[in-house]
Design a protein around this motif. Structure first.
Motif, PDB file in Angstrom:
ATOM      1  N   PRO B  90       0.931  -1.126  -0.025  1.00  0.00           N
ATOM      2  CA  PRO B  90      -0.134  -0.035  -0.008  1.00  0.00           C
ATOM      3  C   PRO B  90       0.858   1.335   0.097  1.00  0.00           C
ATOM      4  CG  PRO B  90       0.139  -0.922   2.004  1.00  0.00           C
ATOM      5  CD  PRO B  90       0.936  -1.800   1.337  1.00  0.00           C
ATOM      6  N   SER B  91       1.342   1.908  -1.120  1.00  0.00           N
ATOM      7  CA  SER B  91       2.166   2.741  -1.342  1.00  0.00           C
ATOM      8  C   SER B  91       1.694   4.210  -1.279  1.00  0.00           C
ATOM      9  CB  SER B  91       2.844   2.681  -2.659  1.00  0.00           C
ATOM     10  OG  SER B  91       1.855   2.575  -3.623  1.00  0.00           O
ATOM     11  N   GLY B  92       0.396   4.092  -1.225  1.00  0.00           N
ATOM     12  CA  GLY B  92      -0.330   5.457  -1.386  1.00  0.00           C
ATOM     13  C   GLY B  92      -0.425   5.845  -3.004  1.00  0.00           C
ATOM     14  N   GLU B  93      -0.748   7.319  -3.173  1.00  0.00           N
ATOM     15  CA  GLU B  93      -0.969   7.280  -4.616  1.00  0.00           C
ATOM     16  C   GLU B  93       0.253   7.769  -5.454  1.00  0.00           C
ATOM     17  OE1 GLU B  93      -4.080  10.171  -6.018  1.00  0.00           O
ATOM     18  OE2 GLU B  93      -5.434   9.223  -4.763  1.00  0.00           O
ATOM     19  N   ASP B  94       0.158   7.236  -6.619  1.00  0.00           N
ATOM     20  CA  ASP B  94       1.251   7.857  -7.631  1.00  0.00           C
ATOM     21  C   ASP B  94       2.612   7.443  -7.212  1.00  0.00           C
ATOM     22  OD1 ASP B  94       2.437   8.459 -10.003  1.00  0.00           O
ATOM     23  OD2 ASP B  94       2.044  10.573  -9.495  1.00  0.00           O
ATOM     24  N   PRO B  95       2.979   6.150  -6.808  1.00  0.00           N
ATOM     25  CA  PRO B  95       4.329   6.162  -6.401  1.00  0.00           C
ATOM     26  C   PRO B  95       5.371   6.037  -7.191  1.00  0.00           C
ATOM     27  CG  PRO B  95       3.321   3.947  -6.304  1.00  0.00           C
ATOM     28  CD  PRO B  95       2.307   4.905  -6.530  1.00  0.00           C
ATOM     29  N   GLU B  96       6.536   6.732  -7.072  1.00  0.00           N
ATOM     30  CA  GLU B  96       7.638   6.854  -8.210  1.00  0.00           C
ATOM     31  C   GLU B  96       8.898   6.132  -7.532  1.00  0.00           C
ATOM     32  OE1 GLU B  96       8.025  10.675  -9.382  1.00  0.00           O
ATOM     33  OE2 GLU B  96       9.856  10.074 -10.697  1.00  0.00           O
ATOM     34  N   THR B  97       9.230   6.830  -6.498  1.00  0.00           N
ATOM     35  CA  THR B  97      10.655   6.293  -6.095  1.00  0.00           C
ATOM     36  C   THR B  97      10.539   6.024  -4.578  1.00  0.00           C
ATOM     37  OG1 THR B  97      11.120   8.685  -5.022  1.00  0.00           O
ATOM     38  CG2 THR B  97      12.291   7.850  -7.282  1.00  0.00           C
ATOM     39  N   PHE B  98      11.429   4.775  -4.030  1.00  0.00           N
ATOM     40  CA  PHE B  98      10.896   4.527  -2.508  1.00  0.00           C
ATOM     41  C   PHE B  98      12.189   4.041  -2.046  1.00  0.00           C
ATOM     42  CE2 PHE B  98       9.950   1.226  -5.631  1.00  0.00           C
ATOM     43  CZ  PHE B  98      10.863   0.248  -5.022  1.00  0.00           C
ATOM     44  N   ALA B  99      12.435   3.921  -0.807  1.00  0.00           N
ATOM     45  CA  ALA B  99      13.866   3.427  -0.349  1.00  0.00           C
ATOM     46  C   ALA B  99      13.633   2.015   0.549  1.00  0.00           C
ATOM     47  CB  ALA B  99      14.372   4.442   0.543  1.00  0.00           C
ATOM     48  N   LEU B 100      14.384   1.179   0.506  1.00  0.00           N
ATOM     49  CA  LEU B 100      14.462  -0.085   1.236  1.00  0.00           C
ATOM     50  C   LEU B 100      15.285  -0.059   2.508  1.00  0.00           C
ATOM     51  CD1 LEU B 100      13.189  -3.128   1.041  1.00  0.00           C
ATOM     52  CD2 LEU B 100      15.229  -3.658  -0.333  1.00  0.00           C
ATOM     53  N   THR B 101      14.790  -0.286   3.563  1.00  0.00           N
ATOM     54  CA  THR B 101      15.737   0.091   4.771  1.00  0.00           C
ATOM     55  C   THR B 101      16.828  -1.024   4.602  1.00  0.00           C
ATOM     56  OG1 THR B 101      14.200  -1.238   6.207  1.00  0.00           O
ATOM     57  CG2 THR B 101      13.908   1.006   6.148  1.00  0.00           C
ATOM     58  N   PRO B 102      18.008  -0.875   5.493  1.00  0.00           N
ATOM     59  CA  PRO B 102      18.929  -1.812   5.311  1.00  0.00           C
ATOM     60  C   PRO B 102      18.536  -3.379   6.017  1.00  0.00           C
ATOM     61  CG  PRO B 102      19.624   0.184   6.815  1.00  0.00           C
ATOM     62  CD  PRO B 102      18.206   0.270   6.201  1.00  0.00           C
ATOM     63  N   ASP B 103      17.682  -3.241   6.979  1.00  0.00           N
ATOM     64  CA  ASP B 103      17.337  -4.397   7.419  1.00  0.00           C
ATOM     65  C   ASP B 103      16.294  -5.214   6.604  1.00  0.00           C
ATOM     66  OD1 ASP B 103      14.917  -3.257   7.840  1.00  0.00           O
ATOM     67  OD2 ASP B 103      15.121  -2.950  10.054  1.00  0.00           O
ATOM     68  N   GLY B 104      15.965  -4.516   5.499  1.00  0.00           N
ATOM     69  CA  GLY B 104      15.125  -5.140   4.382  1.00  0.00           C
ATOM     70  C   GLY B 104      13.579  -5.291   4.995  1.00  0.00           C
ATOM     71  N   ARG B 106      11.361  -2.672   5.675  1.00  0.00           N
ATOM     72  CA  ARG B 106      10.526  -1.340   5.637  1.00  0.00           C
ATOM     73  C   ARG B 106      10.805  -0.850   4.389  1.00  0.00           C
ATOM     74  NH1 ARG B 106       9.855   1.367  11.321  1.00  0.00           N
ATOM     75  NH2 ARG B 106       8.357   0.120  12.296  1.00  0.00           N
ATOM     76  N   LEU B 107       9.752  -0.198   3.561  1.00  0.00           N
ATOM     77  CA  LEU B 107       9.807   0.517   2.448  1.00  0.00           C
ATOM     78  C   LEU B 107       9.295   2.005   2.878  1.00  0.00           C
ATOM     79  CD1 LEU B 107       8.566  -1.372  -0.738  1.00  0.00           C
ATOM     80  CD2 LEU B 107      10.870  -0.657  -0.532  1.00  0.00           C
ATOM     81  N   PHE B 108      10.107   2.903   2.571  1.00  0.00           N
ATOM     82  CA  PHE B 108       9.722   4.391   2.415  1.00  0.00           C
ATOM     83  C   PHE B 108       9.189   4.784   1.132  1.00  0.00           C
ATOM     84  CE2 PHE B 108      10.809   5.898   7.059  1.00  0.00           C
ATOM     85  CZ  PHE B 108      11.024   4.786   7.548  1.00  0.00           C
ATOM     86  N   ALA B 109       8.275   5.358   0.938  1.00  0.00           N
ATOM     87  CA  ALA B 109       7.559   5.631  -0.650  1.00  0.00           C
ATOM     88  C   ALA B 109       7.369   7.186  -0.407  1.00  0.00           C
ATOM     89  CB  ALA B 109       6.513   4.850  -1.097  1.00  0.00           C
ATOM     90  N   SER B 110       7.755   7.970  -1.634  1.00  0.00           N
ATOM     91  CA  SER B 110       7.534   9.070  -1.564  1.00  0.00           C
ATOM     92  C   SER B 110       5.856   9.345  -2.409  1.00  0.00           C
ATOM     93  CB  SER B 110       8.366   9.933  -2.696  1.00  0.00           C
ATOM     94  OG  SER B 110       9.766   9.728  -2.063  1.00  0.00           O
ATOM     95  N   ASN B 111       5.248  10.222  -1.742  1.00  0.00           N
ATOM     96  CA  ASN B 111       3.827  10.422  -2.475  1.00  0.00           C
ATOM     97  C   ASN B 111       3.836  11.982  -2.840  1.00  0.00           C
ATOM     98  OD1 ASN B 111       2.822   8.693   0.192  1.00  0.00           O
ATOM     99  ND2 ASN B 111       2.374   7.674  -1.764  1.00  0.00           N
ATOM    100  N   GLU B 112       4.122  11.934  -4.103  1.00  0.00           N
ATOM    101  CA  GLU B 112       4.323  13.265  -4.837  1.00  0.00           C
ATOM    102  C   GLU B 112       3.202  14.161  -4.721  1.00  0.00           C
ATOM    103  OE1 GLU B 112       6.174  12.937  -8.935  1.00  0.00           O
ATOM    104  OE2 GLU B 112       7.516  14.663  -8.521  1.00  0.00           O
ATOM    105  N   ASP B 113       2.149  13.512  -5.198  1.00  0.00           N
ATOM    106  CA  ASP B 113       1.021  14.503  -5.059  1.00  0.00           C
ATOM    107  C   ASP B 113       0.416  14.722  -3.616  1.00  0.00           C
ATOM    108  OD1 ASP B 113       1.242  14.379  -7.745  1.00  0.00           O
ATOM    109  OD2 ASP B 113      -0.618  12.964  -8.076  1.00  0.00           O
ATOM    110  N   ASP B 114       0.862  14.161  -2.718  1.00  0.00           N
ATOM    111  CA  ASP B 114       0.145  14.223  -1.084  1.00  0.00           C
ATOM    112  C   ASP B 114       1.164  14.960  -0.145  1.00  0.00           C
ATOM    113  OD1 ASP B 114      -1.976  13.079  -2.369  1.00  0.00           O
ATOM    114  OD2 ASP B 114      -1.610  11.160  -1.474  1.00  0.00           O
ATOM    115  N   ASN B 115       2.268  15.063  -0.819  1.00  0.00           N
ATOM    116  CA  ASN B 115       3.533  15.827  -0.096  1.00  0.00           C
ATOM    117  C   ASN B 115       3.619  14.926   1.378  1.00  0.00           C
ATOM    118  OD1 ASN B 115       3.210  18.043  -1.942  1.00  0.00           O
ATOM    119  ND2 ASN B 115       2.027  19.219  -0.441  1.00  0.00           N
TER     120      ASN B 115
END
Lengths: 387, 320
Positions: B90-104, B106-115
């Motif tokens: 569940p990335s939220g709307e319009d995911p473009e880039t994201f980062a995987l944590t070093p422990d594998g 969690r993902l942190f996803a940017s939601n460009e339209d929602d800030n």
């Protein structure tokens, strides 16, 4: 949709005011000064008349600035001051705007803007023209006005560059009856001279009420003007230009104010993050972003960018930064936007758009400039009489 | 006949699994991922993945690909062998880039339209939290030591330093206009950020979150407006940093100790993102407008090959 957006902006604004206290030292108040327009004659029902062109763009800019302001402690607010259709712009400006705001976004016709700008002292007010393309106004070297949208000269140069690339260098110029059409035609002639394009014929379009003339019969006869590569039309009001395509005597494309147009913003534009802008605007306002909305948005964002960079809400600091070499505004057009110090015109790429397709973005590759290719469009420093 | 066909299929499957290295490329306009053998220099296959795929990452065990399918509003989990979808996040709307944590985990996803930045727990496929950031968050990077996740906002022009444990913003740093991509050094001490509209690369000290160096990229015969750096990658030994320069069609090779630009390598048109080979002997670039991937040999900093992959190659990862 639009209503809920306004509520949200208001809510956000109240939050900031609440957070920062009532007397706010880091607040920037912007006036949005416009004149209501009477709906023009319309050729089709496809493009409904939009009464509020411009202001929603400014509101979106304020919302964006306030999102950034959360991290810098700066707060932005905008007040809309609209002159009724027959109202007295000069008097209303004097009563409601002068000495009350340092930053003003103008959505006025050129003549009205010129009148109010005489009241504004350069060290007390900065006016952002988010509406006109008037070259004469830009040539007045007004230190209190910055011009956001491309001038007619920039638009004509953008078209000319693309036509040169296509080698469509014989133009048939059709000029409408309005005063603005003459100005547009003058810009076209300047570009033609600049880029070595030949205007092989020129005709003036007259509106007649002759019942024997219809578009189908009139335009083929009207467009018998020898051979040419493209028909370039000057009809800023949109009074007849849409009728030309597919009705000309010989099969030739139409460019200018209709057909392939040169514009600061267009719904077909989606590169360089523009799709995000288009989506955000549509979600919040419920219609496509128009050029006037883009102009107002960029004006507010320019204030925000300079305020963030300088850490100041002071007019002198913000203006100095805006006119410095460091100012680089992201405007969703692939190149940083900045201001030409000589005449206050915003330097920017110009979109060349057909109704449903973005054809090219000027400056066109191959048109070179020693400083920035963006200055191949419009009046460059050596041509301008401003300092 | 049937048996023969099956065994031929099996052989083909075996041979494809036996490649020394595999490169995966998202194709924004083809709604697909391209699978490339970088040693042989060939496109092996193209597999449909969903609408408008952009950001891509690979799990630390190389079993799963994470692909942001922007127009499907999800991040898909894809089996890296079969290329089949095995889950959605569940990335939220319009995911473009994201980062995987070093422990594998969690993902942190940017939601460009929602800030916002959405924090996703991979195992449970749950969105844990949304963190408000500046306008148009895009580039995002997790520090290898697990302390930081940094989000860059394109219109606010800031780096937001998110504490990876508390999920709150600890600090904000203003950088040059339109920050795009960012990357930590392997020791987590430095953060490199590209600014597309300024044509600069900024290096920050992660301890102080302050800028220690700004590098202006410039190429003779190319105007400054055209130099729009995007992807950035630094090798494990921190000897070299590589920066994709967008419409300048080059990759800048920067000495990561002295911050001097050593050379500019001509690659494809509108070079966008970068990825190392697992052994860091090669660098792969996605070239958005020329529809290909360039391979750079890192021993002598030469472009050795370009491989046509499909329309609008966007993100790239590699697997041994």
């Amino acid at each position: 949709m639009a209503y809920s957006f306004i509520l949200r902006v208001l809510f956000l604004y109240l939050c900031w005011v609440g957070l920062a206290g009532a007397a706010n030292e880091k607040e920037i108040k912007i006036a949005y000064f416009s004149q209501d327009l009477a709906p023009p004659q319309s050729l089709s029902n496809l493009d409904p008349f939009i009464k509020d062109k411009g202001f929603p763009g400014a509101q979106l800019g304020v919302a964006d600035n306030n999102t950034t302001g959360r991290f810098t402690g700066q707060v932005y607010a905008i007040d809309e001051i609209a002159v009724p259709v027959q109202g007295d712009t000069y008097q209303l400006f004097k009563d409601k705007v002068l000495n009350k705001y340092a930053f003003v976004i103008s959505n006025l016709p050129a003549a009205e803007l010129e009148k109010i700008s005489e009241l504004a002292k350069p060290d007390q007010m900065l006016i952002f023209d988010a509406n006109t393309s008037d070259d004469a106004l830009r040539a007045k070297c007004l230190p209190q006005v910055l011009f956001i949208l491309p001038s007619r000269a920039m638009r004509a140069d953008a078209l000319a560059q693309y036509m040169m690339k296509k080698r469509w260098s014989k133009w048939f110029l059709v000029v409408g009856p309005a005063k603005e059409d003459e100005l547009y035609a003058a810009a076209i002639k300047r570009s033609a001279k600049r880029f070595g394009i030949k205007i092989t014929a020129e005709k003036k379009w007259e509106h007649t009420f002759d019942a024997r003339k219809t578009e189908q019969s009139d335009i083929p006869t009207f467009t018998q003007a020898g051979d040419y590569d493209v028909l370039i039309v000057a009809d800023e009001q949109g009074a007849f230009g849409e009728y030309l395509d597919y009705r000309t005597w010989i099969p030739r494309p139409v460019i200018g104010t209709q057909g392939l147009i040169a514009t600061a913003w267009h719904k077909t534009h989606e590169q360089w993050g523009a799709i995000q802008m288009q989506n955000r605007f549509k979600d919040k306002i419920g219609r496509w972003m128009e050029e006037a909305d883009y102009g107002a948005y960029i004006a507010v964002r320019a204030i925000g960018e300079a305020a963030t960079r300088t850490g100041s809400v002071n007019l002198a600091d913000i203006k100095a930064y805006m006119l410095s070499k460091d100012f680089a505004l992201q405007g969703y057009k692939g190149k940083p936007l900045s201001f030409r110090v000589w005449d206050g015109q915003m330097r920017q790429p110009v979109l060349l758009a057909a109704p449903r397709s973005l054809v090219a973005v000027a400056p066109i590759e191959g048109f070179l400039h020693p400083k920035t290719e963006l200055d191949t469009l419009g009046f460059d420093q050596p041509e301008s009489l401003c300092k | 006949m049937n048996v023969w066909m099956i065994s031929a299929g099996l052989l083909a499957a075996l041979s494809w699994a036996a490649h020394a290295e595999t490169v995966y490329v998202t194709l924004e306009k083809d709604n697909a991922i391209a699978v490339v053998d970088p040693i042989a220099g060939t496109l092996l296959k193209t597999a449909p993945v969903g609408q408008r795929p952009r950001g891509i990452a690979i799990s630390h065990d190389y079993k799963y690909l994470f692909v942001a399918t922007s127009d499907d509003n999800t991040i898909k989990v894809i089996d890296s062998e079969t290329l089949l979808e095995i889950g959605r996040l569940p990335s939220g709307e319009d995911p473009e880039t994201f980062a995987l944590t070093p422990d594998g985990k969690r993902l942190f996803a940017s939601n460009e339209d929602d800030n916002t930045v959405t924090v996703i727990d991979i195992a449970t496929k749950q969105a844990l939290q949304q963190i408000p950031v500046g306008v148009e968050p895009e580039g995002i990077a997790a520090s290898p030591d697990g302390q930081w996740v940094v989000s860059a906002t394109e219109a606010t022009n800031m780096l937001h330093w998110i504490d990876a444990k508390t999920l709150t913003i600890s600090d904000n740093t203003l950088v040059d206009p339109r920050p795009r991509a960012l990357s930590f050094t392997s020791d987590s001490q430095f953060l490199w950020v590209t600014s597309e509209m300024a044509g600069t690369v900024t290096v920050l000290d992660a301890k102080t979150r302050q800028i220690i160096k700004k590098i202006k990229l410039s190429v003779q015969g190319v105007t400054d407006d055209t130099i729009q750096p995007v992807g950035v990658a630094i090798d494990k030994d921190q000897r070299w940093a590589y920066v994709a320069m967008g419409p300048a069609n080059r990759v800048a090779v920067i000495n990561a100790k002295t911050f001097e630009v050593e050379k500019y390598l001509l690659v494809g048109q509108r070079v966008w993102n970068l990825a190392f080979s697992p052994d860091q002997k090669r660098l792969y670039t996605t070239n958005g407008l020329s529809n290909d991937v360039s391979i750079i040999d890192l021993d002598n900093h030469k472009v050795t090959k370009s491989i046509g992959v499909g329309r609008y190659p966007w993100g790239v990862v590699s697997k041994p």
